[in-house]
Design an enzyme around this catalytic site. Structure first.
Site, short mmCIF file in Angstrom:
data_model
loop_
_atom_site.label_atom_id
_atom_site.label_comp_id
_atom_site.label_asym_id
_atom_site.label_seq_id
_atom_site.Cartn_x
_atom_site.Cartn_y
_atom_site.Cartn_z
N TYR A 1 0.69 -1.41 0.03
CA TYR A 1 -0.05 0.05 0.35
C TYR A 1 0.54 0.96 -0.12
O TYR A 1 0.50 2.22 0.23
CB TYR A 1 -0.83 -0.15 1.15
CG TYR A 1 -1.77 -1.33 1.34
CD1 TYR A 1 -2.87 -1.36 0.85
CD2 TYR A 1 -1.10 -2.42 2.34
CE1 TYR A 1 -3.47 -3.10 1.02
CE2 TYR A 1 -1.76 -3.80 2.68
CZ TYR A 1 -2.59 -3.83 1.77
OH TYR A 1 -3.13 -4.68 2.06
N ASP B 1 2.57 2.71 -1.74
CA ASP B 1 2.72 3.74 -2.97
C ASP B 1 1.44 4.66 -3.05
O ASP B 1 1.77 5.73 -2.86
CB ASP B 1 3.36 3.12 -4.72
CG ASP B 1 4.23 2.00 -4.69
OD1 ASP B 1 5.15 2.47 -3.24
OD2 ASP B 1 4.40 0.78 -5.18
N GLN C 1 -6.09 5.75 6.34
CA GLN C 1 -5.12 5.92 6.75
C GLN C 1 -4.85 6.60 8.15
O GLN C 1 -4.06 7.12 9.16
CB GLN C 1 -4.73 6.30 5.56
CG GLN C 1 -2.97 6.40 5.30
CD GLN C 1 -2.71 7.31 3.77
OE1 GLN C 1 -3.43 8.53 3.87
NE2 GLN C 1 -1.53 7.08 3.52
N GLY D 1 7.90 -0.71 5.53
CA GLY D 1 8.11 0.17 4.32
C GLY D 1 9.05 1.60 4.39
O GLY D 1 9.98 2.11 4.56
N GLU D 2 7.49 2.65 3.98
CA GLU D 2 8.63 4.21 3.44
C GLU D 2 7.14 4.94 5.08
O GLU D 2 7.41 5.73 5.05
CB GLU D 2 8.41 4.56 1.93
CG GLU D 2 8.59 6.35 2.02
CD GLU D 2 9.01 6.75 1.00
OE1 GLU D 2 9.70 5.93 -0.30
OE2 GLU D 2 8.88 7.72 0.27
N ASP D 3 6.25 4.97 3.96
CA ASP D 3 5.36 5.35 4.85
C ASP D 3 4.80 5.47 5.89
O ASP D 3 4.95 6.54 7.19
CB ASP D 3 3.69 5.71 3.98
CG ASP D 3 2.59 7.27 4.16
OD1 ASP D 3 3.60 7.25 3.94
OD2 ASP D 3 1.56 6.53 4.72
O1 TRH Z 1 2.56 -0.97 2.03
P1 TRH Z 1 3.77 -1.00 2.24
O2 TRH Z 1 5.45 -1.96 2.53
O3 TRH Z 1 4.75 -0.07 1.21
C1 TRH Z 1 5.74 -0.28 1.05
C2 TRH Z 1 6.31 0.56 0.77
O4 TRH Z 1 5.82 2.06 -0.11
C3 TRH Z 1 8.15 1.07 0.19
O5 TRH Z 1 8.73 1.89 -0.37
C4 TRH Z 1 7.95 0.08 -1.55
O6 TRH Z 1 9.17 -0.28 -1.92
C5 TRH Z 1 6.90 -0.88 -1.30
O7 TRH Z 1 5.94 -1.33 -0.16
C6 TRH Z 1 6.62 -2.06 -1.98
O8 TRH Z 1 4.21 0.27 3.97
P2 TRH Z 1 4.06 1.32 4.27
O9 TRH Z 1 5.15 2.41 3.55
O10 TRH Z 1 4.77 1.37 5.43
O11 TRH Z 1 2.46 1.68 3.13
C7 TRH Z 1 1.09 1.38 3.87
C8 TRH Z 1 0.45 2.04 4.28
O12 TRH Z 1 -0.90 1.72 5.14
C9 TRH Z 1 0.86 3.38 4.88
O13 TRH Z 1 0.40 4.76 4.22
C10 TRH Z 1 0.11 3.31 6.27
C11 TRH Z 1 -1.63 2.63 5.72
N1 TRH Z 1 -1.99 1.73 6.92
C12 TRH Z 1 -3.39 1.72 6.63
O14 TRH Z 1 -4.22 3.09 6.60
N2 TRH Z 1 -4.13 0.83 7.65
C13 TRH Z 1 -3.47 0.26 8.34
O15 TRH Z 1 -4.22 -0.74 8.98
C14 TRH Z 1 -1.89 -0.16 8.42
C15 TRH Z 1 -1.15 -1.17 8.80
C16 TRH Z 1 -1.57 0.77 7.04
#
Ligand code: TRH
Length: 390
Positions: A25, A27, A269, A286-288
């Site tokens: 998610y 990105d 989010q 990840g990043e966010d």
């Molecule tokens: O989803 P991710 O694993 O994203 C990653 C990174 O962007 C990474 O750079 C990229 O290369 C890879 O994907 C493919 O983890 P990230 O970045 O923390 O994003 C998760 C998103 O989900 C963040 O915006 C928070 C949101 N989230 C919710 O909205 N509700 C939830 O319950 C949880 C657990 C997360």
């Protein structure tokens, strides 16, 4: 482009943000956050092109997955189905951002070249604490065939990068929430968190499947104080299921020794921020979520996205060497969590010293926020840069 314009007025500028959801998610999480902030705080008319509406809906329940064009929070969301489509110069926005070097539809690029004035074209890259990022931030890249220039824009932790995403009111909102224990308890109660669990050490857990969650659970069971681990559905699934002894569905929980594991739904989010603020320790990935944990002013452990040849260990170490709240126990737990330590991890040994350091790490994390914020926020920095190359 600095002032905020009410949504019923003409936007200060238009911006198209192209997002391909590669995996997970993150990105769309980043692009959606950026899109909202540009609209709400800078009066930019944003069109967010996204290929995967289903993933988008998980972090933003308002998304209709079968809609080609929809308005959400004053952002125009367009379903980016494929690379086809006809575009005229008048369809092109003032600023065009491709996230993570995704390929914009070829006809859109042709229309960009035909537009007068030409748009500012940016490739918004992924976050890394590595030093080379400073040398590449804002570099230009001329199009091989057309008279168009693209600029690289890198988020980052120093003044020679684009900074990090941060909404202007977030830290105030976070402080108000954290100063209101009743609000935090009520927030967690909706997920079944009991008063006893609320009084324990609360940990949120978000990681990739490779994380050694089972080994950490084992150490936590033998902890000398109660721990409640809140884990969204689908995360660390095998360790959670083994601990629960049944399917890890939202609402289920089990207690073994000092540890309670409770499964949460995947939440929108803004609620995820509240979860980070309400917990005493956050495991993020990840990043966010990694960036959001930095604004939560609580200790956090980062699970970095795994890359071939353990390239991610270089990135992890680059961050740890910059991070001003680092302590030996935080480094040890971070390396163990990412299988980046020289020796095999013994969480039973690492956990007590990390736990003892948590108050100190939480205090230092505020200094880190100030240090990073001295560089401004990513959305403002991006617009300032766009002005310079217009
Ligand atoms: O989803 P991710 O694993 O994203 C990653 C990174 O962007 C990474 O750079 C990229 O290369 C890879 O994907 C493919 O983890 P990230 O970045 O923390 O994003 C998760 C998103 O989900 C963040 O915006 C928070 C949101 N989230 C919710 O909205 N509700 C939830 O319950 C949880 C657990 C997360």
């Amino acid at each position: 482009m600095q002032s905020t314009s009410p949504s019923n007025q003409r936007p200060n500028a238009t911006l198209a943000l192209f997002c391909k959801v590669v995996d997970n998610y993150g990105d769309i999480g980043i692009c959606w956050r950026l899109a909202r902030q540009l609209e709400q705080e800078h009066g930019i008319g944003v069109t967010l092109w996204v290929d995967d509406l289903r993933s988008f809906q998980r972090i933003c329940p308002e998304v209709a997955i079968d809609s080609e064009t929809q308005q959400i929070a004053n952002v125009t969301v367009r379903h980016w189905k494929n690379q086809d489509g006809a575009f005229a110069a008048s369809d092109v926005a003032d600023i065009v951002i491709e996230f993570f070097a995704c390929d914009i539809p070829p006809a859109y690029i042709v229309a960009m070249a035909q537009r007068s004035p030409q748009p500012v074209w940016l490739n918004l890259e992924g976050l890394s604490a590595e030093e080379w990022v400073e040398g590449c931030h804002t570099l230009s890249s001329p199009h091989p065939q057309m008279s168009l220039t693209k600029y690289f824009f890198f988020p980052g932790f120093t003044g020679k990068t684009g900074g990090l995403l941060l909404e202007s009111a977030l830290l105030q909102q976070r402080e108000a929430f954290q100063q209101d224990p009743a609000a935090m308890a009520a927030f967690l109660e909706q997920f079944g968190v009991t008063p006893t669990e609320f009084a324990s050490l609360k940990v949120s857990l978000f990681c990739y499947p490779e994380a050694p969650a089972a080994a950490l659970f084992e150490a936590w069971q033998h902890s000398n104080a109660a721990i409640t681990c809140l884990v969204p559905e689908g995360v660390a699934a095998s360790a959670v299921e083994a601990f629960l002894g049944r399917a890890a569905i939202a609402g289920t929980s089990a207690t073994r020794g000092a540890l309670t594991v409770r499964v949460l739904p995947f939440i929108p989010q803004p609620d995820y921020d509240k979860l980070l603020w309400a917990c005493d320790l956050n495991f993020v990935r990840g990043e966010d979520s990694f960036v959001r944990a930095q604004w939560a002013a609580k200790p956090f452990i980062w699970h970095i996205y795994p890359q071939d040849k353990d390239l991610h260990h270089v990135k992890l170490n680059a961050f740890l060497s910059r991070y001003s709240a680092k302590t030996d126990s935080l480094v040890a737990l971070s390396l163990a969590w990412n299988a980046a330590a020289d020796e095999s991890a013994d969480f039973a040994e690492i956990w007590p010293s990390f736990k003892a350091d948590m108050p100190k790490i939480a205090t230092m994390s505020t200094d880190w926020q100030h240090q990073v914020l001295a560089n401004g926020d990513l959305a403002s920095n991006l617009l300032k840069f766009a002005e310079t190359v217009r």
